[in-house]
Design an enzyme around this catalytic site. Structure first.
Site, PDB file in Angstrom:
ATOM      1  N   ASP A  49      13.055   3.709   2.900  1.00 61.44           N
ATOM      2  CA  ASP A  49      12.043   3.048   3.675  1.00 61.44           C
ATOM      3  C   ASP A  49      12.813   2.456   4.937  1.00 61.44           C
ATOM      4  OD1 ASP A  49      10.735   3.349   1.500  1.00 61.44           O
ATOM      5  OD2 ASP A  49      10.432   1.568   0.520  1.00 61.44           O
ATOM      6  N   TYR A  95       9.756   1.399 -11.477  1.00 64.56           N
ATOM      7  CA  TYR A  95      10.647   2.007 -10.713  1.00 64.56           C
ATOM      8  C   TYR A  95      12.104   2.110 -11.014  1.00 64.56           C
ATOM      9  CZ  TYR A  95      13.162   2.580  -6.211  1.00 64.56           C
ATOM     10  OH  TYR A  95      13.869   3.008  -5.108  1.00 64.56           O
ATOM     11  N   ALA A 113       0.732  -1.346   0.025  1.00 65.37           N
ATOM     12  CA  ALA A 113      -0.074  -0.102   0.098  1.00 65.37           C
ATOM     13  C   ALA A 113       0.749   1.212  -0.113  1.00 65.37           C
ATOM     14  CB  ALA A 113      -0.874  -0.003   1.219  1.00 65.37           C
TER      15      ALA A 113
HETATM   16  P1  ADP Z   1       5.280  -2.262   0.407  1.00 65.33           P
HETATM   17  O1  ADP Z   1       6.609  -2.370   0.818  1.00 65.33           O
HETATM   18  O2  ADP Z   1       5.019  -0.646   0.174  1.00 65.33           O
HETATM   19  O3  ADP Z   1       4.259  -2.745   1.392  1.00 65.33           O
HETATM   20  P2  ADP Z   1       6.489  -4.090  -1.192  1.00 65.33           P
HETATM   21  O4  ADP Z   1       5.778  -4.625  -2.572  1.00 65.33           O
HETATM   22  O5  ADP Z   1       7.642  -3.357  -1.244  1.00 65.33           O
HETATM   23  O6  ADP Z   1       5.092  -3.169  -0.948  1.00 65.33           O
HETATM   24  O7  ADP Z   1       6.411  -5.218  -0.206  1.00 65.33           O
HETATM   25  C1  ADP Z   1       5.263  -6.206   0.063  1.00 65.33           C
HETATM   26  C2  ADP Z   1       5.692  -7.433   0.155  1.00 65.33           C
HETATM   27  O8  ADP Z   1       6.466  -7.524   1.440  1.00 65.33           O
HETATM   28  C3  ADP Z   1       4.746  -8.374   0.188  1.00 65.33           C
HETATM   29  O9  ADP Z   1       4.212  -8.826  -1.214  1.00 65.33           O
HETATM   30  C4  ADP Z   1       5.412  -9.622   1.043  1.00 65.33           C
HETATM   31  O10 ADP Z   1       6.142 -10.296   0.028  1.00 65.33           O
HETATM   32  C5  ADP Z   1       6.324  -9.010   1.829  1.00 65.33           C
HETATM   33  N1  ADP Z   1       5.625  -8.794   3.240  1.00 65.33           N
HETATM   34  C6  ADP Z   1       5.454  -7.441   3.942  1.00 65.33           C
HETATM   35  N2  ADP Z   1       5.009  -7.882   5.134  1.00 65.33           N
HETATM   36  C7  ADP Z   1       4.694  -9.173   5.314  1.00 65.33           C
HETATM   37  C8  ADP Z   1       4.112  -9.989   6.403  1.00 65.33           C
HETATM   38  N3  ADP Z   1       3.675  -9.701   7.414  1.00 65.33           N
HETATM   39  N4  ADP Z   1       4.181 -11.384   5.963  1.00 65.33           N
HETATM   40  C9  ADP Z   1       4.484 -11.826   4.878  1.00 65.33           C
HETATM   41  N5  ADP Z   1       5.167 -11.113   3.820  1.00 65.33           N
HETATM   42  C10 ADP Z   1       5.229  -9.637   4.146  1.00 65.33           C
HETATM   43 MG    MG Z   2       8.484  -2.010  -0.216  1.00 68.18          MG
END
Ligand code: ADP
Ligand code: MG
Length: 365
Positions: A156, A204, A107
């Protein structure tokens, strides 16, 4: 020696300074109140086991033969951190990791960095590793760059590490330093556009490449070394020039924004946020019609100081700085109007600058 450790690392919101991190630039960010919790426990084996309550998945691998998992890609974030710690020379042993999170994934709130940082904090505590906070942020970035394969900057991870209650964080990616900045009374409203971002989509990395091209055309090592006036005066590919104008403009807006905050001037700070969004839309082209719509509605809503897309863009969320007393009403009126215009239900979240990564609990053998 600890046998079990629980850590927490927050998500972050970028308040000003978009795509500047990998251009050695300036970002003003804040940690938010939501994040990822990691419970890590020695398991007297050579096995790394990882479970996430968030996606109800499980993955395991032998410590000496860690490699990228194609079947469980989410596990590559913590695994990448563990692998980078090993490559740094830290001796680790088998560990069971349980992940929980109240942060929405994908998100634009940086759940990936929160997961990496929470993992790194847990391992640092569990194995008493000597690594300083910026070292942790950099190691987590390397995990995402080299192990997961996303060319993110340091924003981040550094925000998740250095967040402070009630303070925004000024990150300077030339000196690689973090400095807390008081954020006068004002609430942060996050509105999801309902269109998930897709950084894996290549945009990106393409923008990063264009920034590198722009720096080369301008004869500087990074876009931080140049100004909007110099970019405007240069003869170069117009598309690459617009990308560069976004970065120099953002660096300048962060400096002006810090100055405004020093004078408790949320109106000027808010104007800079709107300017930032226009630059994303027109120069960097990392906005979407949905994000533009949310910002436009916010600009017509009373009690909103400023609004812009936050994070990588191409979907995700907007961040608005709003009057604290009217926050709930502002959130309701923007989401209602957004639904009327687009048919999309935006989820809203109200937050305040919050603490960075911490150890929540530790237990000895
Ligand atoms: P953002 O960092 O903006 O949330 P990203 O695509 O960089 O979006 O990262 C999201 C990804 O990180 C998810 O698709 C998953 O693979 C991993 N991830 C993040 N938090 C969790 C969680 N609590 N459990 C499992 N995977 C997670
Ligand atoms: Mg990310």
């Amino acid at each position: 020696m600890f046998n079990e450790v629980t850590s927490f690392a927050p998500g972050r919101v970028e308040l000003l300074g978009n795509h500047t991190d990998y251009n050695q630039g300036l970002v003003l960010s804040a940690a938010i109140h939501l994040g990822v919790t990691v419970h890590a426990r020695r398991n007297n084996s050579t096995r790394i086991t990882i479970s996430s309550a968030t996606n109800r998945r499980h993955a395991e691998i032998d410590l000496p033969s860690i490699e990228r998992l194609h079947t469980e890609p989410w596990a590559n974030y913590p695994l990448g951190v563990i692998q980078m710690l090993r490559q740094t020379g830290f001796p680790l042993s088998g560990t069971a990791i349980d992940i929980d999170s109240n942060l929405p994934l994908g998100a634009g709130l940086s759940s990936s960095a929160a997961l990496e940082v929470a993992t790194a904090f847990a391992f640092r505590e569990l194995y008493q590793l000597s690594i300083d906070p910026m070292g942790i942020a950099k190691l987590c970035q390397r995990a995402e760059n080299e192990f997961v394969g996303v060319q993110c900057g340091l924003l981040d991870q550094a925000s998740s590490v250095f967040g402070q209650d009630g303070k925004a964080i000024l990150l300077d990616f030339r000196t690689v330093t973090a400095e807390p900045v008081a954020l006068p009374a004002g609430a942060i409203l996050l509105l999801a556009s309902g269109v998930p971002h897709a950084l894996a989509g290549g945009e990106y990395n393409e923008r990063r490449e264009q920034c590198t091209q722009a720096a080369a055309a301008l004869g500087v090592t990074a876009l931080r070394e140049t100004t909007t006036a110099a970019v405007q005066a240069a003869k170069m590919d117009p598309l690459v020039q617009r990308r560069a104008l976004h970065i120099t403009g953002e660096n300048e807006r962060v400096s002006r924004g810090i100055e405004a905050l020093r004078h408790d001037d949320l109106t000027t700070f808010g104007e800079l946020m709107f300017e930032s969004h226009r630059s994303s839309r027109d120069n960097f082209e990392n906005s979407t019609p949905a994000l533009d719509c949310l910002v436009e509605i916010a600009s017509q809503t009373s009690g909103v100081y400023g609004s812009r897309l936050t994070g990588g863009g191409f979907g995700g969320s907007t961040v608005s700085l709003v009057n604290r007393d009217q926050a709930a009403q502002i959130s309701e009126s923007i989401t209602k109007e957004y639904f009327q215009r687009t048919g999309i239900r935006s989820s809203a979240m109200l937050t305040f600058p919050s603490k960075g990564a911490v150890i929540l609990a530790r237990r000895r053998e």
